[in-house]
Enzyme design. Sequence first.
Site, PDB file in Angstrom:
ATOM      1  N   ARG A 118       0.765  -1.397   0.127  1.00 36.67           N
ATOM      2  CA  ARG A 118       0.039   0.048  -0.080  1.00 36.67           C
ATOM      3  C   ARG A 118       0.845   1.204  -0.089  1.00 36.67           C
ATOM      4  O   ARG A 118       2.088   1.322   0.522  1.00 36.67           O
ATOM      5  CB  ARG A 118      -1.034   0.066   1.359  1.00 36.67           C
ATOM      6  CG  ARG A 118      -1.990  -1.175   1.132  1.00 36.67           C
ATOM      7  CD  ARG A 118      -2.927  -1.043   2.468  1.00 36.67           C
ATOM      8  NE  ARG A 118      -3.775  -2.070   2.421  1.00 36.67           N
ATOM      9  CZ  ARG A 118      -3.394  -3.623   2.860  1.00 36.67           C
ATOM     10  NH1 ARG A 118      -2.337  -3.796   3.246  1.00 36.67           N
ATOM     11  NH2 ARG A 118      -4.532  -4.180   2.889  1.00 36.67           N
ATOM     12  N   GLY A 120       0.967   3.618   2.013  1.00 29.32           N
ATOM     13  CA  GLY A 120       1.493   4.230   3.123  1.00 29.32           C
ATOM     14  C   GLY A 120       2.156   3.134   4.032  1.00 29.32           C
ATOM     15  O   GLY A 120       3.123   3.525   4.946  1.00 29.32           O
ATOM     16  N   CYS A 121       2.439   1.730   3.416  1.00 25.55           N
ATOM     17  CA  CYS A 121       3.265   0.877   4.155  1.00 25.55           C
ATOM     18  C   CYS A 121       3.733  -0.049   3.103  1.00 25.55           C
ATOM     19  O   CYS A 121       3.169  -0.839   2.569  1.00 25.55           O
ATOM     20  CB  CYS A 121       2.501   0.284   5.097  1.00 25.55           C
ATOM     21  SG  CYS A 121       3.424  -1.200   6.193  1.00 25.55           S
ATOM     22  N   GLY A 122       5.091   0.098   3.239  1.00 17.55           N
ATOM     23  CA  GLY A 122       5.767  -1.152   2.239  1.00 17.55           C
ATOM     24  C   GLY A 122       5.996  -2.614   2.533  1.00 17.55           C
ATOM     25  O   GLY A 122       6.236  -3.255   1.696  1.00 17.55           O
ATOM     26  N   CYS A 124       3.275  -4.515   4.540  1.00 14.04           N
ATOM     27  CA  CYS A 124       2.038  -4.703   4.827  1.00 14.04           C
ATOM     28  C   CYS A 124       1.904  -6.295   4.356  1.00 14.04           C
ATOM     29  O   CYS A 124       2.204  -6.602   3.075  1.00 14.04           O
ATOM     30  CB  CYS A 124       1.015  -4.241   4.253  1.00 14.04           C
ATOM     31  SG  CYS A 124       0.753  -2.374   5.174  1.00 14.04           S
TER      32      CYS A 124
END
Length: 276
Positions: A118, A120-122, A124
């Site tokens: 995502r 916002g977060c690599g 997840c």
Amino acid sequence: MSSDLPRAVQQLPATVITPEASVSRLDAVAAEVPVALVFNGISHAVMMCSPQDLEVFALGFALSEGIIDQVADCYGIEVQPLAPCGTDPEAPGISVEMQIASRCFVRLKERRRALTGRTGCGICGIDSMDALDLVPEPLPALADWASQLDLAALQTAFSQLPGLQLLNQQAGAVHAAGWATPDGQLQAALEDVGRHNALDKLLGHMAQQQMLAQPGFVVMTSRASYELVRKCARMGLPVLATISAPTSLAIQVANQAGMRLFGLCRGPRMVRYSAH
């Protein structure tokens, strides 16, 4: 690459609201689409990306995640549109299929993980704490140019970056990763809605152009997360500078790798966070 891929910037209905009036219009909006990364026919990851520069994105991802060891391990890349996702006909997916060396594919299967990326977060979706891969191999001792990198060079690089952010000029909401020479002259910049994706696109471009062995540093329009530092360390890049602040884990990984990490590179100041 197929010509049927969605545009990176789309015109969508919007309403501009001011104290005086509300005006309906079409607004330029950055596209964000699911991109499936497929290695030798096996889907490995689905990332939310800007639908451009996807060949270099796949190559940079494969290199920075340690899936392949060198450009020669990639035998071919094909980008194709997929059927629309879910029930929305305006939300197509994209498949990027890469053929890689058999030894790399065997290694990938051995440590394969379920990963859904995502913006916002690599990381997840990793299936265990062991998959975090927090300890990089130490880089060689910093070259003189890296240890002497000064404020003027960083200011020069960051001042040039907006001029190369063509997607961001149209729609905003897009990160950029750039590569600058030791004196701050920007040589390349790649954009994406995700900061990790922008860096992978830059790394893939640099690998294609045989730039990875050249002296220089990475600049980014984001905060410095652990994964950005980890990707640079894996590629042997000794300096990362970001416009926003780093996380504590990013600083820890930079110190372990022997990298130089700068943050809050804005205007007449910068902050060096790593001890090196």
